[in-house]
Scaffold this motif. Structure first.
Motif, PDB file in Angstrom:
ATOM      1  N   GLY A  50       0.784  -1.221   0.000  1.00 16.00           N
ATOM      2  CA  GLY A  50       0.000   0.000   0.000  1.00 16.00           C
ATOM      3  C   GLY A  50       0.815   1.271   0.000  1.00 16.00           C
ATOM      4  N   PRO A  75       0.587   3.267  -4.018  1.00 12.34           N
ATOM      5  CA  PRO A  75      -0.004   2.239  -4.880  1.00 12.34           C
ATOM      6  C   PRO A  75      -0.143   2.647  -6.333  1.00 12.34           C
ATOM      7  CG  PRO A  75      -1.685   3.284  -3.517  1.00 12.34           C
ATOM      8  CD  PRO A  75      -0.360   3.784  -3.019  1.00 12.34           C
ATOM      9  N   ARG A 101     -14.217   0.639  -6.513  1.00 14.46           N
ATOM     10  CA  ARG A 101     -13.045  -0.083  -6.998  1.00 14.46           C
ATOM     11  C   ARG A 101     -13.062  -0.043  -8.516  1.00 14.46           C
ATOM     12  NH1 ARG A 101     -10.761  -3.681  -2.603  1.00 14.46           N
ATOM     13  NH2 ARG A 101     -11.985  -3.133  -0.773  1.00 14.46           N
ATOM     14  N   ALA A 129      -3.632  -1.747  -7.311  1.00 15.28           N
ATOM     15  CA  ALA A 129      -3.961  -0.332  -7.114  1.00 15.28           C
ATOM     16  C   ALA A 129      -5.431  -0.067  -7.433  1.00 15.28           C
ATOM     17  CB  ALA A 129      -3.068   0.537  -7.988  1.00 15.28           C
ATOM     18  N   TRP A 171      -7.252  -0.834  -4.368  1.00 15.23           N
ATOM     19  CA  TRP A 171      -6.744  -0.228  -3.137  1.00 15.23           C
ATOM     20  C   TRP A 171      -7.719   0.788  -2.569  1.00 15.23           C
ATOM     21  CZ3 TRP A 171      -5.414   4.902  -1.983  1.00 15.23           C
ATOM     22  CH2 TRP A 171      -4.697   5.084  -0.788  1.00 15.23           C
ATOM     23  N   GLU A 215     -11.093   1.519   4.592  1.00 13.36           N
ATOM     24  CA  GLU A 215     -11.270   0.081   4.661  1.00 13.36           C
ATOM     25  C   GLU A 215     -11.867  -0.319   6.006  1.00 13.36           C
ATOM     26  OE1 GLU A 215      -7.774  -2.374   4.180  1.00 13.36           O
ATOM     27  OE2 GLU A 215      -8.315  -2.735   2.116  1.00 13.36           O
TER      28      GLU A 215
END
Length: 604
Positions: free
Chosen positions: A266, A269, A535, A592, A595, A601
């Motif tokens: 991370g 990224p 995403r 990525a 990520w 998260e």
């Protein structure tokens, strides 16, 4: 108001790279050796190694290797030596920045700092204004801050009034950022201009560290490195695994780190760390007077910008007249028509200090560098003098990178910059700009490199006549010496990140190349300053396809070897390595796309 980057405010920028002398010598020796070995390998590939039974496969790969070697040659010239211009004391008076014949009444230097904005959060712009207000200078300075708002927002004007800076807007958005800058130029009169984006937060030292270069009256602009102070610090592998699988994951991560060393996930990224570009590539163009402007965090001499605009204006007028009269055979009639057209064409042609183009910064650099009447100089200042925000998601990252690629390729194909009719670039400058454009064309041969091992693994057809001793004798010395050379040439920077992104960009650069070749207009998308939710795997479908096909090919090839149906297993071994490198280059981009920041998260 709180921002995600507030917790990073105390971060300090890295110091400029200091390359030991022995490293520079080792780099130059190895680079020359690598080029010689590479030339010998390319010669052998064309003369002795082509698989004549599969020229459809052998020739494209050999051609790709040849074009890649040319790219290596250009990159070697770019990185050849590091020469930083001396940083002179800041001028106390404008006459210290002018040629002797241009001296005027003594007065303080005038500087206009432009903050160009369109739709960014006004509180984000307020932070940039407040940092700009902290500018320090050892002498009296006529320093003014102007917010150029193409969004025409009352709330932005209110912020400017509260902070005591000038607010400039216009009725249309013609020319986008370039037009916005032109509008700012028309309403100000500073000797020097500082160009900032909405999130460019300058340090107090910017002017005291850069105006000294303008003691040379031929210096047109000074570019400073861009530094993304909000890059994620990453998370060590044991902790990352522990958050997902508990103690067993931590134990596995701890064991792996004991074997291979620290592993951080991370961290940067999106390959945002710009040190390879600014501290290595652009900085090493100083000796050739070919460090081009990159927009934000740059300082410009107004005289140079306006002179370039006037020369471009005259050229465009004459070019338009020539285009409409070149087919007239009678010289007298042609000349008469040209004279009649000139005032009308001149009236209809716009004066554009910054070309209305998605890559107005590099285009203006070429205009100034190629001006044989003045020979303007540029400086890449090595020290970071500002901070800004990095893309925080794949969509933003793609928008930004696509603009860089498509804008550069559009200049290459549509502006005849190497024709020497208009731009009189020196040979070193031509090579340096050529390196930039060549790197964007590399998507074509990089695609060949990504597909070639897949073709071999599924078909068993080799692109060379044989995976034999001559192949190893020609390829391995070239490969090993070249890898060592660029390890020394990029000393202090992760060379793998640059190489991985260079390969992984192939699909986006191909799309940019296709857009330009089709003659489509490149859109002026504003790079978002806030993370876009979601995403973005749909943006990396080509990279996923390369990984999936390469893995399938490795499995299929392994089955064929196990069955004894492969005459020369060494070819499979070579393509295992080749395919693994390709997969390793694609995976960071795929990860990525999935990520999300740790805080986001945890809350989901």
């Amino acid at each position: 108001m709180g921002f995600y980057f507030s917790r990073f405010e105390s971060r300090l920028p890295p110091e400029p790279l200091q390359t030991p002398r022995w490293v520079k010598i080792a780099w130059q020796i190895l680079a020359v050796a690598g080029l010689i070995l590479g030339a010998n390998y390319i010669r052998w590939r064309w003369m002795s190694s082509l698989n004549m039974d599969a020229l459809w496969y052998a020739i494209p790969l050999a051609l790709a290797e040849t074009l890649a070697w040319i790219g290596t040659l250009l990159f070697t010239i770019n990185l050849w030596k590091e020469v930083d211009p001396p940083q002179l004391p800041p001028p106390a008076d404008i006459n210290e920045c002018l040629a002797e014949q241009d001296h005027t009444e003594p007065r303080p230097v005038k500087v206009d700092l432009f903050i160009a904005t369109y739709s960014e959060d006004v509180e984000l712009v307020r932070l940039s204004i407040r940092d700009a207000l902290k500018m320090a200078y050892p002498f009296p300075l006529d320093y003014r801050i102007h917010v150029l708002d193409d969004g025409r927002r009352p709330e932005m004007k209110a912020v400017c009034d509260e902070e005591g800076v000038n607010y400039i807007t216009r009725q249309t958005n013609i020319g986008y950022k370039a037009g916005n800058l032109r509008n700012g130029l028309e309403q100000t009169d500073g000797d020097f201009l500082v160009i900032c984006d909405a999130d460019t937060r300058v340090f107090p030292t910017l002017l005291s560290h850069t105006l000294g270069y303008f003691r040379d009256p031929d210096v047109a602009w000074v570019q400073t490195p861009q530094w993304f102070f909000d890059l994620p610090e990453g998370e060590r592998l044991p902790r990352w695994l522990a958050r997902r699988t508990g103690k067993p994951g931590y134990a596995l991560g701890w064991t792996l780190e004991k074997i291979v060393g620290p592993v951080t996930l991370g961290r940067d990224p999106f390959f945002n760390d710009p040190r390879m570009f600014y501290d290595v590539i652009l900085r090493r163009r100083n000796w050739a007077n070919a460090a081009f402007c990159c927009g934000a965090a740059s300082v410009h001499r107004r005289e140079a910008v306006m002179q370039a605009a006037l020369r471009s204006y005259v050229w465009n007028v004459e070019e338009e007249i020539e285009r409409h009269t070149r087919d007239i055979q009678d010289p007298a009639m042609r000349e008469a028509l040209q004279e009649a057209m000139r005032p009308h064409v001149a009236f209809d042609t716009e004066l554009t200090p910054y070309k209305f183009h998605v890559s107005e910064d590099i285009y203006t650099s070429i205009v100034l560098h190629g001006d044989d009447a003045r020979r303007w100089r540029s400086v890449m200042h090595p020290r970071i003098e500002s901070k800004m925000l990095s893309p925080q998601d794949m969509l933003t990252w793609i928008i930004q990178r696509f603009k860089y690629a498509a804008g550069s390729l559009d200049i290459l194909f549509h502006d005849n910059i190497f024709s020497r009719r208009r731009f009189k670039l020196s040979l070193p400058q031509t090579l340096m700009y050529g390196t930039t454009f060549w790197s964007y064309l590399a998507c074509v041969w990089n695609t060949v490199f990504l597909i070639s091992p897949i073709v071999y693994l599924f078909t068993g057809i080799p692109p060379v006549s044989a995976w034999s001793t001559p192949f190893y004798l020609h390829f391995l010395p070239f490969f090993i010496v070249s890898e060592l050379a660029f390890m020394f040439g990029t000393w202090g920077i992760s060379a793998w990140d640059g190489r991985a992104s260079y390969l992984a960009f192939f699909s986006m650069n191909l799309r940019a190349l296709n857009t330009v070749l089709k003659g489509e207009q490149i859109k002026f998308h504003v790079t978002p300053k806030e993370r876009q939710t979601g995403r973005f795997l749909y943006l990396v479908k080509p990279q996923i396809a390369i990984v999936a096909l390469t893995l399938a090919g490795l499995i299929w090839g392994g089955i064929q070897v196990a069955r004894g149906q492969v005459d020369d297993p060494s070819g499979y071994v070579i393509n295992i390595f080749w395919g693994a490198v390709n997969i390793a280059a694609m995976l960071p981009l795929i990860l990525a796309a999935m990520w999300t920041p740790a805080d986001e998260e945890a809350s989901s």
